[in-house]
Scaffold this motif. Sequence first.
Motif, PDB file in Angstrom:
ATOM      1  N   MET A   1     -14.899   5.800   5.543  1.00  0.00           N
ATOM      2  CA  MET A   1     -15.092   4.364   6.264  1.00  0.00           C
ATOM      3  C   MET A   1     -13.603   4.206   6.749  1.00  0.00           C
ATOM      4  O   MET A   1     -13.346   4.567   7.901  1.00  0.00           O
ATOM      5  CB  MET A   1     -15.173   3.131   5.276  1.00  0.00           C
ATOM      6  CG  MET A   1     -16.755   2.992   5.089  1.00  0.00           C
ATOM      7  SD  MET A   1     -17.439   1.895   6.288  1.00  0.00           S
ATOM      8  CE  MET A   1     -19.311   1.980   5.853  1.00  0.00           C
ATOM      9  N   GLY A   2     -12.729   3.396   5.994  1.00  0.00           N
ATOM     10  CA  GLY A   2     -11.499   2.928   6.549  1.00  0.00           C
ATOM     11  C   GLY A   2     -10.327   4.160   6.460  1.00  0.00           C
ATOM     12  O   GLY A   2     -10.653   5.247   5.923  1.00  0.00           O
ATOM     13  N   THR A   3      -9.171   3.821   6.693  1.00  0.00           N
ATOM     14  CA  THR A   3      -8.085   4.795   6.740  1.00  0.00           C
ATOM     15  C   THR A   3      -7.805   4.959   5.453  1.00  0.00           C
ATOM     16  O   THR A   3      -7.742   3.930   4.570  1.00  0.00           O
ATOM     17  CB  THR A   3      -6.744   4.064   7.525  1.00  0.00           C
ATOM     18  OG1 THR A   3      -7.047   3.653   8.549  1.00  0.00           O
ATOM     19  CG2 THR A   3      -5.759   4.995   7.594  1.00  0.00           C
ATOM     20  N   LYS A   4      -7.604   6.064   5.051  1.00  0.00           N
ATOM     21  CA  LYS A   4      -7.174   6.477   3.360  1.00  0.00           C
ATOM     22  C   LYS A   4      -6.033   6.068   3.286  1.00  0.00           C
ATOM     23  O   LYS A   4      -5.138   6.380   4.323  1.00  0.00           O
ATOM     24  CB  LYS A   4      -7.432   8.083   3.287  1.00  0.00           C
ATOM     25  CG  LYS A   4      -9.038   8.344   3.431  1.00  0.00           C
ATOM     26  CD  LYS A   4      -9.933   7.765   2.412  1.00  0.00           C
ATOM     27  CE  LYS A   4     -11.346   7.959   2.449  1.00  0.00           C
ATOM     28  NZ  LYS A   4     -12.236   6.725   2.673  1.00  0.00           N
ATOM     29  N   ASN A   5      -5.755   5.568   1.936  1.00  0.00           N
ATOM     30  CA  ASN A   5      -4.236   5.195   1.874  1.00  0.00           C
ATOM     31  C   ASN A   5      -3.467   4.309   2.739  1.00  0.00           C
ATOM     32  O   ASN A   5      -2.647   4.312   3.327  1.00  0.00           O
ATOM     33  CB  ASN A   5      -3.306   6.528   1.670  1.00  0.00           C
ATOM     34  CG  ASN A   5      -3.821   7.510   0.407  1.00  0.00           C
ATOM     35  OD1 ASN A   5      -4.974   7.190   0.251  1.00  0.00           O
ATOM     36  ND2 ASN A   5      -2.872   8.174   0.004  1.00  0.00           N
ATOM     37  N   ILE A  42      -0.743 -12.071   4.279  1.00  0.00           N
ATOM     38  CA  ILE A  42      -0.200 -10.932   3.394  1.00  0.00           C
ATOM     39  C   ILE A  42      -0.447  -9.735   3.824  1.00  0.00           C
ATOM     40  O   ILE A  42       0.346  -8.803   3.783  1.00  0.00           O
ATOM     41  CB  ILE A  42      -0.666 -11.143   1.826  1.00  0.00           C
ATOM     42  CG1 ILE A  42      -0.017 -12.539   1.317  1.00  0.00           C
ATOM     43  CG2 ILE A  42      -0.129  -9.931   1.120  1.00  0.00           C
ATOM     44  CD1 ILE A  42      -0.863 -12.974  -0.211  1.00  0.00           C
ATOM     45  N   TYR A  43      -1.546  -9.337   4.181  1.00  0.00           N
ATOM     46  CA  TYR A  43      -2.119  -8.227   4.607  1.00  0.00           C
ATOM     47  C   TYR A  43      -1.509  -7.650   5.629  1.00  0.00           C
ATOM     48  O   TYR A  43      -0.911  -6.352   5.878  1.00  0.00           O
ATOM     49  CB  TYR A  43      -3.696  -8.055   4.910  1.00  0.00           C
ATOM     50  CG  TYR A  43      -4.143  -6.646   5.390  1.00  0.00           C
ATOM     51  CD1 TYR A  43      -4.019  -5.617   4.608  1.00  0.00           C
ATOM     52  CD2 TYR A  43      -4.767  -6.720   6.612  1.00  0.00           C
ATOM     53  CE1 TYR A  43      -4.471  -4.354   4.964  1.00  0.00           C
ATOM     54  CE2 TYR A  43      -5.302  -5.603   7.177  1.00  0.00           C
ATOM     55  CZ  TYR A  43      -5.255  -4.149   6.395  1.00  0.00           C
ATOM     56  OH  TYR A  43      -5.716  -3.093   6.830  1.00  0.00           O
ATOM     57  N   GLU A  44      -1.186  -8.569   6.754  1.00  0.00           N
ATOM     58  CA  GLU A  44      -0.561  -8.229   8.147  1.00  0.00           C
ATOM     59  C   GLU A  44       0.832  -8.073   7.924  1.00  0.00           C
ATOM     60  O   GLU A  44       1.530  -7.126   8.787  1.00  0.00           O
ATOM     61  CB  GLU A  44      -0.676  -9.356   9.253  1.00  0.00           C
ATOM     62  CG  GLU A  44      -2.032  -9.465   9.858  1.00  0.00           C
ATOM     63  CD  GLU A  44      -2.327 -10.370  10.772  1.00  0.00           C
ATOM     64  OE1 GLU A  44      -1.206 -11.247  11.571  1.00  0.00           O
ATOM     65  OE2 GLU A  44      -3.600 -11.044  10.804  1.00  0.00           O
ATOM     66  N   PHE A  45       1.548  -8.666   7.054  1.00  0.00           N
ATOM     67  CA  PHE A  45       3.004  -8.510   6.936  1.00  0.00           C
ATOM     68  C   PHE A  45       3.504  -7.938   5.670  1.00  0.00           C
ATOM     69  O   PHE A  45       4.528  -8.022   5.192  1.00  0.00           O
ATOM     70  CB  PHE A  45       3.821 -10.044   7.092  1.00  0.00           C
ATOM     71  CG  PHE A  45       3.511 -10.642   8.451  1.00  0.00           C
ATOM     72  CD1 PHE A  45       4.093 -10.291   9.545  1.00  0.00           C
ATOM     73  CD2 PHE A  45       2.575 -11.508   8.494  1.00  0.00           C
ATOM     74  CE1 PHE A  45       3.662 -10.653  10.700  1.00  0.00           C
ATOM     75  CE2 PHE A  45       2.024 -12.300   9.747  1.00  0.00           C
ATOM     76  CZ  PHE A  45       2.792 -11.824  10.862  1.00  0.00           C
ATOM     77  N   ALA A  46       2.537  -6.988   5.004  1.00  0.00           N
ATOM     78  CA  ALA A  46       2.729  -6.439   3.845  1.00  0.00           C
ATOM     79  C   ALA A  46       3.861  -5.599   3.828  1.00  0.00           C
ATOM     80  O   ALA A  46       4.703  -5.505   2.828  1.00  0.00           O
ATOM     81  CB  ALA A  46       1.653  -5.655   3.544  1.00  0.00           C
ATOM     82  N   ASP A  47       4.193  -4.926   5.056  1.00  0.00           N
ATOM     83  CA  ASP A  47       5.408  -4.040   4.962  1.00  0.00           C
ATOM     84  C   ASP A  47       6.752  -4.771   5.137  1.00  0.00           C
ATOM     85  O   ASP A  47       7.585  -4.273   4.656  1.00  0.00           O
ATOM     86  CB  ASP A  47       5.339  -3.384   6.439  1.00  0.00           C
ATOM     87  CG  ASP A  47       5.328  -4.081   7.542  1.00  0.00           C
ATOM     88  OD1 ASP A  47       4.794  -5.480   7.518  1.00  0.00           O
ATOM     89  OD2 ASP A  47       5.550  -3.655   8.813  1.00  0.00           O
ATOM     90  N   LYS A 104     -12.735  -4.652   9.111  1.00  0.00           N
ATOM     91  CA  LYS A 104     -13.192  -5.657   8.234  1.00  0.00           C
ATOM     92  C   LYS A 104     -12.437  -5.650   6.954  1.00  0.00           C
ATOM     93  O   LYS A 104     -13.075  -6.204   5.669  1.00  0.00           O
ATOM     94  CB  LYS A 104     -14.715  -5.185   7.864  1.00  0.00           C
ATOM     95  CG  LYS A 104     -15.828  -5.440   8.995  1.00  0.00           C
ATOM     96  CD  LYS A 104     -15.920  -6.661   9.390  1.00  0.00           C
ATOM     97  CE  LYS A 104     -17.445  -7.026   9.314  1.00  0.00           C
ATOM     98  NZ  LYS A 104     -17.292  -8.759   9.305  1.00  0.00           N
ATOM     99  N   ILE A 105     -11.407  -5.079   6.788  1.00  0.00           N
ATOM    100  CA  ILE A 105     -10.535  -5.242   5.453  1.00  0.00           C
ATOM    101  C   ILE A 105     -10.232  -6.312   4.956  1.00  0.00           C
ATOM    102  O   ILE A 105     -10.558  -6.720   3.638  1.00  0.00           O
ATOM    103  CB  ILE A 105      -9.081  -4.566   5.710  1.00  0.00           C
ATOM    104  CG1 ILE A 105      -9.226  -3.057   6.232  1.00  0.00           C
ATOM    105  CG2 ILE A 105      -8.257  -4.843   4.435  1.00  0.00           C
ATOM    106  CD1 ILE A 105      -9.770  -2.082   5.067  1.00  0.00           C
ATOM    107  N   VAL A 106     -10.047  -7.607   5.501  1.00  0.00           N
ATOM    108  CA  VAL A 106      -9.810  -8.913   4.785  1.00  0.00           C
ATOM    109  C   VAL A 106     -11.154  -9.351   4.177  1.00  0.00           C
ATOM    110  O   VAL A 106     -11.254  -9.970   3.253  1.00  0.00           O
ATOM    111  CB  VAL A 106      -9.148  -9.686   5.916  1.00  0.00           C
ATOM    112  CG1 VAL A 106      -9.152 -11.323   5.240  1.00  0.00           C
ATOM    113  CG2 VAL A 106      -7.767  -9.344   6.032  1.00  0.00           C
TER     114      VAL A 106
END
Length: 146
Positions: A1-5, A42-47, A104-106
């Motif tokens: 489905m999504g990007t691994k890792n 949080i997801y968008e700015f996790a880095d 659709k991650i969030v």
Amino acid sequence: MGTKNNNDLFYTCSLIEYIGRQMKRTRKEVVDCLTKERIQRIYEFADVFHCEPIEKVADEFIQECHMNSGTFDNVQACRYKIPDYWDIGEVYERLIEDCYDDHKIVDGIWEVYHSWIDAQISNYNSDFYYQPRDYIAACYEEGVVL
């Protein structure tokens, strides 16, 4: 489905786990307190958040949400070696990656933490959380432990 890792997803899930342990809250309660908007942030700015100590980031979100302590202590209840919050973050990350598309991650974060599987993963006295990722994803999609 999504990007691994997906490192941003890994960080987001690990932060949720860390906050849950600090505040003695179920991970669903943490997600509810954070709100979907904050989780998106949080997801968008996790880095960026990842550059700071997780304790500091967690504390800032706990303060911002006015989160108070609960009574859910799965760490204290654990009779065996307690899994690291990064390890549990990875379990959630893989499950969400395996079951939701990248855009659709969030929503995936929200749905997984609000589903029955949250209690299964949070039960450190069972061996569920260290099962293979494809098995955990299959259980989630079937709605039961297979």
